[in-house]
Design a protein around this motif. Structure first.
Motif, PDB file in Angstrom:
ATOM      1  N   TYR A 274       0.819  -1.275   0.079  1.00  0.00           N
ATOM      2  CA  TYR A 274       0.044   0.067   0.066  1.00  0.00           C
ATOM      3  C   TYR A 274       0.691   1.416   0.115  1.00  0.00           C
ATOM      4  N   ALA A 275       2.236   1.164   0.819  1.00  0.00           N
ATOM      5  CA  ALA A 275       2.969   2.286   0.677  1.00  0.00           C
ATOM      6  C   ALA A 275       3.381   2.639  -0.806  1.00  0.00           C
ATOM      7  N   GLU A 276       3.699   1.618  -1.458  1.00  0.00           N
ATOM      8  CA  GLU A 276       4.347   1.571  -2.737  1.00  0.00           C
ATOM      9  C   GLU A 276       3.215   2.105  -3.476  1.00  0.00           C
ATOM     10  N   PHE A 277       2.184   1.395  -3.550  1.00  0.00           N
ATOM     11  CA  PHE A 277       0.843   2.073  -4.293  1.00  0.00           C
ATOM     12  C   PHE A 277       0.718   3.596  -4.161  1.00  0.00           C
ATOM     13  N   LEU A 278       0.728   4.049  -2.792  1.00  0.00           N
ATOM     14  CA  LEU A 278       0.455   5.516  -2.658  1.00  0.00           C
ATOM     15  C   LEU A 278       1.810   6.264  -3.160  1.00  0.00           C
ATOM     16  N   VAL A 279       3.141   5.753  -3.049  1.00  0.00           N
ATOM     17  CA  VAL A 279       3.996   6.565  -3.617  1.00  0.00           C
ATOM     18  C   VAL A 279       3.955   6.831  -4.995  1.00  0.00           C
ATOM     19  N   VAL A 280       3.350   5.418  -5.800  1.00  0.00           N
ATOM     20  CA  VAL A 280       3.295   5.751  -7.236  1.00  0.00           C
ATOM     21  C   VAL A 280       2.248   6.624  -7.716  1.00  0.00           C
TER      22      VAL A 280
END
Length: 119
Positions: free
Chosen positions: A82-88
């Motif tokens: 979810y953190a990767e998704f948010l960053v992207v």
């Protein structure tokens, strides 16, 4: 026509959101709304409709930044999904918001350059 800008100067003016002719006036009245004329030199922008060109260019630029970012984040497993998704998502939105008006200015400059008669 010695005071005519070069192609490079015209395109740089567009990327800087300035009039392709004089480089001093602004192309846009708001975020993406093109002015009808330059407030500085009076150059007309009527008929210089960029249509889908800026979106196409923006997608190309954003994809070349976001895809390597996504690959980098996926190879490192220090962030959760979810953190990767948010960053992207945040990076994509920020890049598009920054690039789209400059892309439209660039495209309007190309159209302006091509609409002018050359000696």
């Amino acid at each position: 026509m010695s005071d005519a800008p070069t192609l490079t100067k015209t395109l740089l003016n567009g990327v800087k959101l300035n009039c392709p002719s004089c480089g001093a006036g602004e192309i846009f009245a708001s975020y993406l709304k093109r002015r009808d004329t330059c407030p500085h030199c009076g150059e007309s922008f009527v008929g210089l409709d960029a249509d889908d060109g800026p979106a196409w260019l923006t997608i190309g630029i954003a994809a070349h930044i976001v895809v390597p970012l996504l690959i980098f984040l996926e190879r490192r497993e220090w962030l959760g999904y979810y953190a990767e998704f948010l960053v992207v998502v945040v990076a994509t939105v920020a890049i598009v918001l920054l690039v789209l008006p400059r892309s439209k200015g660039f495209w309007i400059s190309i159209l302006w350059w091509n609409s002018k008669p050359r000696d």
